[in-house]
Design a protein around this motif. Structure first.
Motif, PDB file in Angstrom:
ATOM      1  N   LEU A   4      20.360  92.256  10.039  1.00  0.00           N
ATOM      2  CA  LEU A   4      19.689  93.536  10.229  1.00  0.00           C
ATOM      3  C   LEU A   4      20.469  94.660   9.562  1.00  0.00           C
ATOM      4  N   PHE A   5      21.793  94.592   9.629  1.00  0.00           N
ATOM      5  CA  PHE A   5      22.620  95.608   8.971  1.00  0.00           C
ATOM      6  C   PHE A   5      22.379  95.617   7.464  1.00  0.00           C
ATOM      7  N   LEU A   6      22.333  94.434   6.862  1.00  0.00           N
ATOM      8  CA  LEU A   6      22.108  94.351   5.419  1.00  0.00           C
ATOM      9  C   LEU A   6      20.711  94.841   5.047  1.00  0.00           C
ATOM     10  N   VAL A   7      19.736  94.523   5.888  1.00  0.00           N
ATOM     11  CA  VAL A   7      18.375  95.015   5.641  1.00  0.00           C
ATOM     12  C   VAL A   7      18.351  96.540   5.698  1.00  0.00           C
ATOM     13  N   ALA A   8      19.062  97.112   6.666  1.00  0.00           N
ATOM     14  CA  ALA A   8      19.106  98.572   6.796  1.00  0.00           C
ATOM     15  C   ALA A   8      19.777  99.212   5.586  1.00  0.00           C
ATOM     16  N   MET A   9      20.869  98.613   5.109  1.00  0.00           N
ATOM     17  CA  MET A   9      21.557  99.147   3.936  1.00  0.00           C
ATOM     18  C   MET A   9      20.676  99.042   2.690  1.00  0.00           C
ATOM     19  N   ASN A  10      19.987  97.926   2.551  1.00  0.00           N
ATOM     20  CA  ASN A  10      19.081  97.755   1.416  1.00  0.00           C
ATOM     21  C   ASN A  10      17.943  98.774   1.472  1.00  0.00           C
ATOM     22  N   SER A  11      17.463  99.030   2.683  1.00  0.00           N
ATOM     23  CA  SER A  11      16.392 100.010   2.853  1.00  0.00           C
ATOM     24  C   SER A  11      16.866 101.407   2.464  1.00  0.00           C
ATOM     25  N   ALA A  12      18.086 101.755   2.869  1.00  0.00           N
ATOM     26  CA  ALA A  12      18.625 103.075   2.527  1.00  0.00           C
ATOM     27  C   ALA A  12      18.781 103.224   1.016  1.00  0.00           C
ATOM     28  N   PHE A  13      19.266 102.162   0.366  1.00  0.00           N
ATOM     29  CA  PHE A  13      19.423 102.203  -1.094  1.00  0.00           C
ATOM     30  C   PHE A  13      18.064 102.314  -1.778  1.00  0.00           C
ATOM     31  N   SER A  14      17.093 101.543  -1.292  1.00  0.00           N
ATOM     32  CA  SER A  14      15.749 101.588  -1.873  1.00  0.00           C
ATOM     33  C   SER A  14      15.122 102.962  -1.707  1.00  0.00           C
ATOM     34  N   ASP A  15      15.358 103.582  -0.547  1.00  0.00           N
ATOM     35  CA  ASP A  15      14.836 104.930  -0.314  1.00  0.00           C
ATOM     36  C   ASP A  15      15.413 105.914  -1.329  1.00  0.00           C
ATOM     37  N   ALA A  16      16.724 105.792  -1.572  1.00  0.00           N
ATOM     38  CA  ALA A  16      17.372 106.703  -2.515  1.00  0.00           C
ATOM     39  C   ALA A  16      16.797 106.532  -3.925  1.00  0.00           C
ATOM     40  N   VAL A  17      16.598 105.281  -4.330  1.00  0.00           N
ATOM     41  CA  VAL A  17      16.027 105.015  -5.654  1.00  0.00           C
ATOM     42  C   VAL A  17      14.602 105.554  -5.745  1.00  0.00           C
ATOM     43  N   ALA A  18      13.825 105.328  -4.687  1.00  0.00           N
ATOM     44  CA  ALA A  18      12.433 105.788  -4.689  1.00  0.00           C
ATOM     45  C   ALA A  18      12.348 107.307  -4.753  1.00  0.00           C
ATOM     46  N   LEU A  22      15.003 112.056 -14.938  1.00  0.00           N
ATOM     47  CA  LEU A  22      15.646 111.117 -14.015  1.00  0.00           C
ATOM     48  C   LEU A  22      17.166 111.259 -14.058  1.00  0.00           C
ATOM     49  N   THR A  23      17.716 111.438 -15.257  1.00  0.00           N
ATOM     50  CA  THR A  23      19.162 111.608 -15.389  1.00  0.00           C
ATOM     51  C   THR A  23      19.624 112.886 -14.700  1.00  0.00           C
ATOM     52  N   PHE A  24      18.868 113.950 -14.898  1.00  0.00           N
ATOM     53  CA  PHE A  24      19.217 115.225 -14.263  1.00  0.00           C
ATOM     54  C   PHE A  24      19.191 115.094 -12.743  1.00  0.00           C
ATOM     55  N   ILE A  25      18.138 114.469 -12.210  1.00  0.00           N
ATOM     56  CA  ILE A  25      18.028 114.303 -10.759  1.00  0.00           C
ATOM     57  C   ILE A  25      19.186 113.466 -10.231  1.00  0.00           C
ATOM     58  N   GLY A  26      19.519 112.391 -10.940  1.00  0.00           N
ATOM     59  CA  GLY A  26      20.611 111.531 -10.494  1.00  0.00           C
ATOM     60  C   GLY A  26      21.940 112.253 -10.445  1.00  0.00           C
ATOM     61  N   ILE A  27      22.242 113.012 -11.501  1.00  0.00           N
ATOM     62  CA  ILE A  27      23.517 113.734 -11.556  1.00  0.00           C
ATOM     63  C   ILE A  27      23.542 114.872 -10.537  1.00  0.00           C
ATOM     64  N   ALA A  28      22.448 115.632 -10.484  1.00  0.00           N
ATOM     65  CA  ALA A  28      22.403 116.783  -9.574  1.00  0.00           C
ATOM     66  C   ALA A  28      22.512 116.350  -8.120  1.00  0.00           C
ATOM     67  N   SER A  29      21.816 115.275  -7.759  1.00  0.00           N
ATOM     68  CA  SER A  29      21.863 114.821  -6.366  1.00  0.00           C
ATOM     69  C   SER A  29      23.229 114.239  -6.023  1.00  0.00           C
ATOM     70  N   SER A  30      23.909 113.665  -7.011  1.00  0.00           N
ATOM     71  CA  SER A  30      25.230 113.076  -6.755  1.00  0.00           C
ATOM     72  C   SER A  30      26.290 114.146  -6.513  1.00  0.00           C
ATOM     73  N   ILE A  31      26.268 115.201  -7.332  1.00  0.00           N
ATOM     74  CA  ILE A  31      27.318 116.221  -7.202  1.00  0.00           C
ATOM     75  C   ILE A  31      27.016 117.224  -6.099  1.00  0.00           C
ATOM     76  N   SER A  32      25.771 117.241  -5.628  1.00  0.00           N
ATOM     77  CA  SER A  32      25.417 118.208  -4.584  1.00  0.00           C
ATOM     78  C   SER A  32      25.524 117.626  -3.186  1.00  0.00           C
ATOM     79  N   GLN A  33      25.913 116.351  -3.074  1.00  0.00           N
ATOM     80  CA  GLN A  33      26.055 115.741  -1.764  1.00  0.00           C
ATOM     81  C   GLN A  33      27.217 116.372  -1.016  1.00  0.00           C
ATOM     82  N   PRO A  34      27.032 116.689   0.273  1.00  0.00           N
ATOM     83  CA  PRO A  34      28.142 117.275   1.041  1.00  0.00           C
ATOM     84  C   PRO A  34      29.273 116.278   1.207  1.00  0.00           C
ATOM     85  N   SER A  35      30.479 116.767   1.163  1.00  0.00           N
ATOM     86  CA  SER A  35      31.643 115.881   1.282  1.00  0.00           C
ATOM     87  C   SER A  35      31.907 115.533   2.737  1.00  0.00           C
TER      88      SER A  35
END
Length: 201
Positions: free
Chosen positions: A138-152, A188-201
């Motif tokens: 279930l943990f792995l399914v949850a992690m996969n779901s979170a990753f899939s959500d981010a990609v989507a 897509l590149t802009f969104i990927g970079i912008a979302s990565s650097i704007s994540q709260p630490s």
């Protein structure tokens, strides 16, 4: 989905409170005081429905991909079918968690001062009934779901930027299509970079 459906069914068959009464908030008068802050059982049910409905936010994010496929109407069919499949499996899993924990233990869970206990309640239940395989699965399914959500979300946002650029709402630079993959790679590149650097630490 198939994995969740199977482990949910196993827990339900072994659970002590395997009763459809868990779907009826009026069947548990001993917990009336827990429902009181939400306006009684009906109010608590309404609040639960709000969270259930918001779980499907972004489900239509695949619609913008209709311009990039040969048969765009199949996306509508897939989304419609997906709503029923995902809804059924999530309902089954929620039932499995409630039945697995036991109705009489839910108050202790919700009143636990440690929010992590509530977050991982599903993993706890799977561990109780299926051991390490169930909890880790279930943990792995949850992690996969979170990753899939981010990609989507990135894919959807990139298409939105592309459409806005094509309509001259934002700079045309974002509307550039990749010559080989035919995707809005700049957006897509802009969104990927912008979302990565704007994540709260």
């Amino acid at each position: 989905m198939a994995f969740l459906a199977v482990i949910g069914a196993i827990v339900i068959t072994k659970a002590p409170d395997n009763t459809l009464a868990v779907f009826n908030p009026f069947a548990w008068p001993q917990y009336a005081k827990d429902f009181a802050p939400y306006g009684g059982p009906a109010g608590a049910l309404g609040l639960a429905m709000v969270f259930s409905i918001t779980s499907f936010i972004g489900y239509g994010g695949s619609a913008p991909l209709g311009e990039e496929v040969e048969h765009p109407k199949q996306i509508l069919r897939a989304l419609s079918l997906g709503v029923f499949i995902v809804g059924a499996v999530l309902t089954e899993m929620a039932y499995a968690i409630v039945a697995g924990l036991g109705v009489n233990n839910l108050s202790a869970l919700t009143n636990n001062p440690n929010p992590d206990v509530q977050t991982i309640s599903g993993i706890i239940v799977m561990g109780l009934y299926l051991g390490i395989i169930g909890s880790m699965g279930l943990f792995l399914v949850a992690m996969n779901s979170a990753f899939s959500d981010a990609v989507a979300m990135q894919s959807n946002a990139g298409r939105v930027y592309f459409s806005m650029a094509r309509d001259n709402v934002i700079p045309k630079w974002f509307s550039k299509i990749h010559p080989k993959y035919h995707t809005p790679y700049r957006a897509l590149t802009f969104i990927g970079i912008a979302s990565s650097i704007s994540q709260p630490s």
